[in-house]
Design a protein around this motif. Structure first.
Motif: not given
Length: 122
Positions: A45-59
């Protein structure tokens, strides 16, 4: 490069064929309106993030980094690592880096039915 797999959720053979998948955890990756992704993990549950927006592979690479940090924190605290849940429809499966897997095995090592039991490193 992150280790992620699109394996069937009901197969059950994954950890027998590929033992490193004992450390592969399903994550939900949901696109946002601002071209990013929100990521959550049922097992951590501690793992929650918003990606940098560089696509799925980067996410997925960002998720591997976050998973490394969460597992390292569990190991530092001496907490048991959860047994990975089965992947549900729409989820991706991400494994931590090989270095973190090796540390978890070296420091804690014993897998039980309720997760990977921690033991004091001597």
């Amino acid at each position: 490069m992150p280790q992620f797999y699109g394996l069937p959720s009901s197969a059950g053979w994954e950890t027998r064929v590929m033992p490193h998948l004992r450390f592969a955890f399903p994550v939900a990756i949901v696109p946002t309106q601002d071209q990013r992704f929100d990521v959550t993990c049922r097992d951590f549950p501690e793992l929650r993030l918003r990606s940098s927006g560089s696509g799925l592979l980067r996410t997925l690479m960002e998720v591997e980094d976050a998973l490394d940090a969460v597992i390292a924190h569990y190991l530092e605290l001496g907490r048991a690592l959860p047994r990975p849940s089965l992947r549900e429809a729409g989820e991706h499966v991400v494994a931590p880096s090989p270095q973190v897997i090796a540390s978890a095995i070296r420091l804690r090592g014993v897998e039980g039915d309720d997760g990977i039991r921690v033991q004091s490193a001597q």
